[in-house]
Design a protein around this motif. Structure first.
Motif, PDB file in Angstrom:
ATOM      1  N   GLN B  65       0.821  -1.212   0.000  1.00 24.89           N
ATOM      2  CA  GLN B  65       0.000   0.000   0.000  1.00 24.89           C
ATOM      3  C   GLN B  65       0.856   1.263   0.000  1.00 24.89           C
ATOM      4  N   LEU B  66       2.107   1.143   0.482  1.00 28.53           N
ATOM      5  CA  LEU B  66       2.910   2.347   0.688  1.00 28.53           C
ATOM      6  C   LEU B  66       3.316   3.044  -0.612  1.00 28.53           C
ATOM      7  N   PRO B  67       3.862   2.311  -1.596  1.00 28.25           N
ATOM      8  CA  PRO B  67       4.264   3.011  -2.819  1.00 28.25           C
ATOM      9  C   PRO B  67       3.079   3.682  -3.524  1.00 28.25           C
ATOM     10  N   GLU B  68       1.897   3.093  -3.427  1.00 30.83           N
ATOM     11  CA  GLU B  68       0.745   3.708  -4.088  1.00 30.83           C
ATOM     12  C   GLU B  68       0.100   4.776  -3.218  1.00 30.83           C
ATOM     13  N   GLY B  69       0.139   4.537  -1.901  1.00 29.29           N
ATOM     14  CA  GLY B  69      -0.387   5.547  -0.982  1.00 29.29           C
ATOM     15  C   GLY B  69       0.322   6.876  -1.187  1.00 29.29           C
ATOM     16  N   ASN B  70       1.569   6.775  -1.624  1.00 30.86           N
ATOM     17  CA  ASN B  70       2.390   7.951  -1.908  1.00 30.86           C
ATOM     18  C   ASN B  70       1.711   8.927  -2.871  1.00 30.86           C
ATOM     19  N   PHE B 127       8.274  -4.030  -3.626  1.00 28.30           N
ATOM     20  CA  PHE B 127       7.791  -2.842  -2.905  1.00 28.30           C
ATOM     21  C   PHE B 127       8.918  -2.036  -2.269  1.00 28.30           C
ATOM     22  N   ASN B 128      10.154  -2.456  -2.543  1.00 27.56           N
ATOM     23  CA  ASN B 128      11.295  -1.673  -2.081  1.00 27.56           C
ATOM     24  C   ASN B 128      11.786  -0.700  -3.146  1.00 27.56           C
ATOM     25  N   TYR B 129      11.016  -0.582  -4.230  1.00 29.46           N
ATOM     26  CA  TYR B 129      11.368   0.392  -5.255  1.00 29.46           C
ATOM     27  C   TYR B 129      10.480   1.627  -5.118  1.00 29.46           C
ATOM     28  N   PRO B 130      11.025   2.804  -5.432  1.00 30.91           N
ATOM     29  CA  PRO B 130      10.236   4.030  -5.249  1.00 30.91           C
ATOM     30  C   PRO B 130       9.235   4.260  -6.383  1.00 30.91           C
ATOM     31  N   THR B 131       8.199   5.012  -6.088  1.00 25.79           N
ATOM     32  CA  THR B 131       7.234   5.426  -7.113  1.00 25.79           C
ATOM     33  C   THR B 131       7.350   6.932  -7.237  1.00 25.79           C
ATOM     34  N   ILE B 132       8.114   7.385  -8.236  1.00 24.77           N
ATOM     35  CA  ILE B 132       8.479   8.799  -8.259  1.00 24.77           C
ATOM     36  C   ILE B 132       7.641   9.669  -9.180  1.00 24.77           C
ATOM     37  N   CYS B 293      14.174   1.555  -1.107  1.00 28.75           N
ATOM     38  CA  CYS B 293      13.219   2.036  -0.096  1.00 28.75           C
ATOM     39  C   CYS B 293      13.056   1.088   1.087  1.00 28.75           C
ATOM     40  N   SER B 294      13.955   0.100   1.194  1.00 28.62           N
ATOM     41  CA  SER B 294      13.767  -0.933   2.229  1.00 28.62           C
ATOM     42  C   SER B 294      13.644  -0.335   3.632  1.00 28.62           C
ATOM     43  N   VAL B 295      14.535   0.578   3.945  1.00 31.32           N
ATOM     44  CA  VAL B 295      14.553   1.150   5.295  1.00 31.32           C
ATOM     45  C   VAL B 295      13.287   1.979   5.531  1.00 31.32           C
ATOM     46  N   GLU B 296      12.969   2.791   4.521  1.00 34.89           N
ATOM     47  CA  GLU B 296      11.793   3.660   4.617  1.00 34.89           C
ATOM     48  C   GLU B 296      10.515   2.847   4.834  1.00 34.89           C
ATOM     49  N   ARG B 297      10.366   1.755   4.092  1.00 28.21           N
ATOM     50  CA  ARG B 297       9.136   0.958   4.198  1.00 28.21           C
ATOM     51  C   ARG B 297       8.954   0.400   5.604  1.00 28.21           C
ATOM     52  N   LEU B 298      10.025  -0.169   6.151  1.00 31.08           N
ATOM     53  CA  LEU B 298       9.913  -0.757   7.486  1.00 31.08           C
ATOM     54  C   LEU B 298       9.708   0.320   8.544  1.00 31.08           C
ATOM     55  N   GLU B 299      10.345   1.459   8.339  1.00 28.36           N
ATOM     56  CA  GLU B 299      10.145   2.577   9.268  1.00 28.36           C
ATOM     57  C   GLU B 299       8.688   3.012   9.265  1.00 28.36           C
TER      58      GLU B 299
END
Lengths: 114, 330
Positions: B65-70, B127-132, B293-299
């Motif tokens: 959900q995170l990359p799309e929630g962006n 899901f560790n890739y960014p959606t820019i 984005c691995s760190v960001e996702r888990l954070e």
């Protein structure tokens, strides 16, 4: 945010460690009746603090596409289920009563549809 | 896939003759396409492998959900925003269906959550890739959900009843996801030159990570062999990847976009496309937690869990209070 020391509530994750700690919302089983007059059918489960919330969550999780017109929520711990080990003797008695099925009886053709 | 590199027993598949009567009956039921239900006897390895696989699958839906929630707050129109919101809400639902299925195997929801938050359990590398850019919403729906469908459709026939039923629900909804993605790609690919450039750029960045979703070739893997014997894995990784490329390449043609692979070519003999392998070193590195984005996702997941804690507690306390009041009134 709350810390293990700061929660005023008993029986939660943040309660003092010597108290009874409840960490998870109870599990509810969800049953939904579709639009076409069929019985309620089990669709899955979810966690909720109480039945009212379970109902709201069930609406969001299981009826996003008009899957139903009526919802039942039942706390999972309240359900008594048969055990797979009973399979034999629970259903055996049905085996030797084939006469319960209409096809057991031969009706002569000239009698017509029955 | 949404569950990648799931380890099974690692012992290799045993023949029916080597099994004790209980396990033999279990395996014969699977061989006859019967379903295993939560209260049935099952080998320990089957249970553990399924918890890992379904748990990882559930975590992928949630982290996904995170990359799309962006992009929800930045969608170009109100309609696109409403659609994206509905899509992301579906992903939450998919996570919940799957957690339910995993819980029937004896693991608690909180345990699975803790294992995700600590990094012990994994989620899909994709899901560790960014959606820019906004075009990435198109590429994710079209390619990522498209790749997921390849794996999820056969899993509707998997041997574990609750998992199969969750998959049926998910597949019903997944096709909306892929189509909304393709719809965004069509709009952009047929739009201004700038929009088309964005669409091409999104395809360039998501192509190889999408191929990685299927995992490296597992033709030789003992883990996969056991999972396939148990019918909790229905196809080999290479088989699904080939199918995905065969379906997707003509769709890219339709969009007028170029798949970033010079070796992509129809092979008449095999009746499928030849294509380049993704960079597997990159894949293993991402799995290890070194994705962009691995760190960001888990954070983000940890923050959501920590900051939501008072809500979970308050709701329990409120429910307790109401229950007590009701009891007193009776």
């Amino acid at each position: 945010m709350s810390s293990p020391e700061s929660s005023a509530y008993k029986a939660t994750e943040a309660a003092p460690h010597d108290a009874v700690r409840r960490t998870e919302w109870p599990l509810y089983e969800i049953f939904i009746r579709g639009q076409h007059g069929l019985s309620h059918r089990h669709v899955g489960s979810l966690h909720a603090p109480d039945a009212e919330r379970a109902m709201q969550n069930a609406r969001d999780v299981y009826t996003r596409r008009k899957e139903g017109v009526s919802i039942w929520v039942v706390e999972a711990s309240k359900i008594t289920a048969s055990s797979p080990d009973d399979k034999g003797h629970m259903y055996d008695p049905a085996d030797d009563k084939v006469y319960r099925h209409p096809t057991f009886f031969d009706i002569p053709e000239e009698v017509g549809t029955m | 896939m949404y569950a990648q590199m799931v380890k099974s027993t690692g012992e290799g598949v045993r023949s029916l003759d080597e099994m004790d009567p209980q396990e033999r009956a279990f395996q014969e039921r699977i061989d006859a396409n019967g379903k295993i239900e939560p209260k049935d006897w099952m080998p320990d390895g089957y249970r553990k492998t399924l918890i890992r696989q379904i748990g990882q699958h559930a975590h992928s839906e949630i982290v996904g959900q995170l990359p799309e929630g962006n992009w929800i707050t930045r969608a170009p129109t109100l309609e696109r925003k409403a659609i994206l919101l509905a899509k992301v809400q579906d992903e939450a639902g998919h996570g919940l269906y799957l957690y339910c299925a995993a819980e029937t195997l004896g693991v608690t929801r909180d345990q699975m959550t803790r294992d995700l938050l600590s990094g012990k359990m994994k989620y899909s590398s994709i899901f560790n890739y960014p959606t820019i850019t906004w075009a990435d919403m198109g590429a994710v729906g079209w390619l990522v959900d498209g790749a997921a469908i390849m794996n999820q459709v056969p899993l509707q026939r998997t041997s574990y009843g609750p998992y199969a039923r969750a998959m049926v629900r998910i597949c019903k909804e997944e096709s909306f996801h892929q189509r909304q993605g393709f719809d965004i790609m069509m709009k952009m690919a047929k739009g201004t030159p700038e929009q088309k450039r964005m669409a091409q750029d999104a395809l360039n960045r998501f192509w190889y990570p999408s191929l990685m979703m299927f995992g490296p070739s597992d033709a030789e893997s003992v883990h996969s062999a056991q999972s396939m014997a148990w019918k909790i894995k229905m196809n080999s990784n290479d088989e699904l990847r080939q199918k995905f490329v065969d379906l997707t390449a003509p769709q890219a043609d339709y969009l007028g976009l170029t798949i970033p692979d010079e070796n992509l070519k129809w092979n008449e003999e095999k009746g499928g496309y030849d294509f380049s392998e993704p960079d597997w070193d990159e894949f293993f590195d991402v799995l290890k937690g070194n994705g962009p984005c691995s760190v960001e996702r888990l954070e983000d997941r940890n923050r959501a869990w920590d900051e939501g804690r008072w809500v979970r507690e308050a709701m329990l306390a409120h429910a307790d209070k109401k229950r007590a009041a009701k009891l007193a009134a009776e």
